[in-house]
Design a protein around this motif. Structure first.
Motif, PDB file in Angstrom:
ATOM      1  N   VAL A   2       0.853  -1.185   0.000  1.00  0.00           N
ATOM      2  CA  VAL A   2       0.000   0.000   0.000  1.00  0.00           C
ATOM      3  C   VAL A   2       0.891   1.238   0.000  1.00  0.00           C
ATOM      4  N   SER A   3       0.296   2.340  -0.417  1.00  0.00           N
ATOM      5  CA  SER A   3       1.035   3.601  -0.410  1.00  0.00           C
ATOM      6  C   SER A   3       0.117   4.720   0.066  1.00  0.00           C
ATOM      7  N   GLU A   4       0.691   5.878   0.247  1.00  0.00           N
ATOM      8  CA  GLU A   4      -0.042   7.015   0.800  1.00  0.00           C
ATOM      9  C   GLU A   4      -1.322   7.284   0.011  1.00  0.00           C
ATOM     10  N   GLY A   5      -2.401   7.458   0.758  1.00  0.00           N
ATOM     11  CA  GLY A   5      -3.697   7.718   0.157  1.00  0.00           C
ATOM     12  C   GLY A   5      -4.572   6.478   0.015  1.00  0.00           C
ATOM     13  N   ASP A   6      -3.967   5.290   0.033  1.00  0.00           N
ATOM     14  CA  ASP A   6      -4.751   4.054  -0.046  1.00  0.00           C
ATOM     15  C   ASP A   6      -5.566   3.864   1.223  1.00  0.00           C
ATOM     16  N   LEU A   7      -6.680   3.180   1.085  1.00  0.00           N
ATOM     17  CA  LEU A   7      -7.477   2.794   2.243  1.00  0.00           C
ATOM     18  C   LEU A   7      -7.164   1.342   2.589  1.00  0.00           C
ATOM     19  N   VAL A   8      -7.188   1.046   3.887  1.00  0.00           N
ATOM     20  CA  VAL A   8      -6.937  -0.303   4.382  1.00  0.00           C
ATOM     21  C   VAL A   8      -8.049  -0.642   5.372  1.00  0.00           C
ATOM     22  N   VAL A   9      -8.656  -1.817   5.193  1.00  0.00           N
ATOM     23  CA  VAL A   9      -9.660  -2.314   6.137  1.00  0.00           C
ATOM     24  C   VAL A   9      -8.924  -3.170   7.163  1.00  0.00           C
ATOM     25  N   ILE A  10      -9.172  -2.902   8.445  1.00  0.00           N
ATOM     26  CA  ILE A  10      -8.517  -3.640   9.526  1.00  0.00           C
ATOM     27  C   ILE A  10      -9.590  -4.279  10.404  1.00  0.00           C
ATOM     28  N   THR A  11      -9.406  -5.576  10.705  1.00  0.00           N
ATOM     29  CA  THR A  11     -10.293  -6.242  11.661  1.00  0.00           C
ATOM     30  C   THR A  11      -9.455  -6.778  12.819  1.00  0.00           C
ATOM     31  N   LYS A  12     -10.039  -6.739  13.993  1.00  0.00           N
ATOM     32  CA  LYS A  12      -9.383  -7.290  15.179  1.00  0.00           C
ATOM     33  C   LYS A  12     -10.389  -7.346  16.310  1.00  0.00           C
ATOM     34  N   GLY A  13      -9.973  -7.923  17.417  1.00  0.00           N
ATOM     35  CA  GLY A  13     -10.820  -7.977  18.601  1.00  0.00           C
ATOM     36  C   GLY A  13     -10.433  -6.893  19.584  1.00  0.00           C
ATOM     37  N   GLY A  31     -12.541 -13.399  19.251  1.00  0.00           N
ATOM     38  CA  GLY A  31     -13.007 -12.101  19.700  1.00  0.00           C
ATOM     39  C   GLY A  31     -13.044 -11.011  18.647  1.00  0.00           C
ATOM     40  N   THR A  32     -12.993 -11.345  17.366  1.00  0.00           N
ATOM     41  CA  THR A  32     -13.024 -10.303  16.335  1.00  0.00           C
ATOM     42  C   THR A  32     -14.370  -9.601  16.397  1.00  0.00           C
ATOM     43  N   ASN A  33     -14.340  -8.335  16.780  1.00  0.00           N
ATOM     44  CA  ASN A  33     -15.577  -7.566  16.900  1.00  0.00           C
ATOM     45  C   ASN A  33     -15.422  -6.138  16.402  1.00  0.00           C
ATOM     46  N   THR A  34     -14.312  -5.854  15.710  1.00  0.00           N
ATOM     47  CA  THR A  34     -14.044  -4.488  15.283  1.00  0.00           C
ATOM     48  C   THR A  34     -13.577  -4.461  13.842  1.00  0.00           C
ATOM     49  N   MET A  35     -14.140  -3.527  13.090  1.00  0.00           N
ATOM     50  CA  MET A  35     -13.658  -3.242  11.748  1.00  0.00           C
ATOM     51  C   MET A  35     -13.376  -1.743  11.687  1.00  0.00           C
ATOM     52  N   LYS A  36     -12.227  -1.411  11.140  1.00  0.00           N
ATOM     53  CA  LYS A  36     -11.863   0.001  11.009  1.00  0.00           C
ATOM     54  C   LYS A  36     -11.276   0.202   9.608  1.00  0.00           C
ATOM     55  N   ILE A  37     -11.612   1.325   8.997  1.00  0.00           N
ATOM     56  CA  ILE A  37     -11.057   1.664   7.697  1.00  0.00           C
ATOM     57  C   ILE A  37     -10.165   2.882   7.898  1.00  0.00           C
ATOM     58  N   VAL A  38      -8.898   2.731   7.524  1.00  0.00           N
ATOM     59  CA  VAL A  38      -7.914   3.797   7.743  1.00  0.00           C
ATOM     60  C   VAL A  38      -7.320   4.218   6.405  1.00  0.00           C
ATOM     61  N   LYS A  39      -6.778   5.439   6.388  1.00  0.00           N
ATOM     62  CA  LYS A  39      -6.129   5.967   5.196  1.00  0.00           C
ATOM     63  C   LYS A  39      -4.628   6.024   5.435  1.00  0.00           C
ATOM     64  N   VAL A  40      -3.874   5.399   4.538  1.00  0.00           N
ATOM     65  CA  VAL A  40      -2.423   5.378   4.656  1.00  0.00           C
ATOM     66  C   VAL A  40      -1.900   6.801   4.545  1.00  0.00           C
ATOM     67  N   GLY A  41      -1.051   7.171   5.488  1.00  0.00           N
ATOM     68  CA  GLY A  41      -0.479   8.517   5.505  1.00  0.00           C
ATOM     69  C   GLY A  41      -1.157   9.436   6.493  1.00  0.00           C
ATOM     70  N   SER A  42      -2.318   9.021   7.001  1.00  0.00           N
ATOM     71  CA  SER A  42      -3.009   9.838   8.012  1.00  0.00           C
ATOM     72  C   SER A  42      -2.629   9.326   9.396  1.00  0.00           C
ATOM     73  N   ASP A  43      -3.105   9.994  10.420  1.00  0.00           N
ATOM     74  CA  ASP A  43      -2.845   9.574  11.795  1.00  0.00           C
ATOM     75  C   ASP A  43      -3.695   8.337  12.089  1.00  0.00           C
ATOM     76  N   ILE A  44      -3.081   7.178  12.159  1.00  0.00           N
ATOM     77  CA  ILE A  44      -3.797   5.925  12.323  1.00  0.00           C
ATOM     78  C   ILE A  44      -3.724   5.493  13.780  1.00  0.00           C
ATOM     79  N   ARG A  45      -4.879   5.190  14.323  1.00  0.00           N
ATOM     80  CA  ARG A  45      -4.963   4.702  15.711  1.00  0.00           C
ATOM     81  C   ARG A  45      -5.714   3.402  15.763  1.00  0.00           C
TER      82      ARG A  45
END
Length: 191
Positions: free
Chosen positions: A158-169, A177-191
């Protein structure tokens, strides 16, 4: 040169969403093993580009009983239909969530991040799933997503500007315990 029947068999296996294909009978023991594998790779890659490979009706009219199943299938739906998604990260202990995800047709890579060797060995057999050794037990929870995305950036997935779907518990290192989905943008402040 493969026969038309051999090409059809391989392409249909891919389009039926088979996890793996293999050489068999005379093809496996012939005089040209390297060429046979190369032909099979070309057929698989070509079949995966067919438009029908990006349309899933998997369980569209069925209910779900488990939260991890709902998250896995919802994540794949979001990844397949949201413009700009380049990859899916699945933090996993057992490999159950990437197994569920791999049942959905997608051209996007699914990356199973796990600290367990047995899980890493298991998930590579699931369609479209690649494994990345990742010990989330040694990372503060608020840094896990950023470090996982950084791993994909370092691997040039991935590179800056791409979106990434993340799953975890919510409970890191807990099975089922997977109960969370988050969509983040590469290059932004990811938490």
């Amino acid at each position: 040169m493969p026969t038309r029947a051999e090409v059809s068999d391989v392409a249909n296996a891919v389009m039926d969403y088979t996890d793996a294909v293999m050489l068999s009978a005379e093809t496996a023991v012939g005089d040209y093993p390297k060429e046979a594998v190369e032909a099979m790779v070309r057929i698989c890659l070509g079949a995966e580009k067919h438009p029908s490979m990006h349309q899933s009706k998997h369980r569209i009219h069925e209910s779900m009983e488990r939260v991890d199943e709902a998250i896995a299938l919802s994540s794949m739906y979001a990844a397949n239909h949201l413009e700009g998604v380049a990859a899916i990260i699945c933090m996993t202990e057992t490999g159950a969530t990437p197994r569920l995800m791999s049942r959905i047709k997608s051209s996007l890579p699914i990356f199973a991040f796990s600290r367990h060797h047995s899980t890493q060995h298991r998930v590579v057999m699931f369609r479209g799933v690649q494994t990345i050794p990742f010990d989330s037990a040694k990372i503060p929870n608020e840094q896990t997503n950023a470090l996982a995305v950084s791993e994909l950036v370092n691997r040039e997935v991935v590179s800056e500007g791409d979106l990434v779907v993340i799953t975890k518990g919510d409970y890191v290192n807990a099975q089922g315990g997977t109960n969370t989905m988050k969509i983040v943008k590469v290059g932004s402040d990811i938490r």
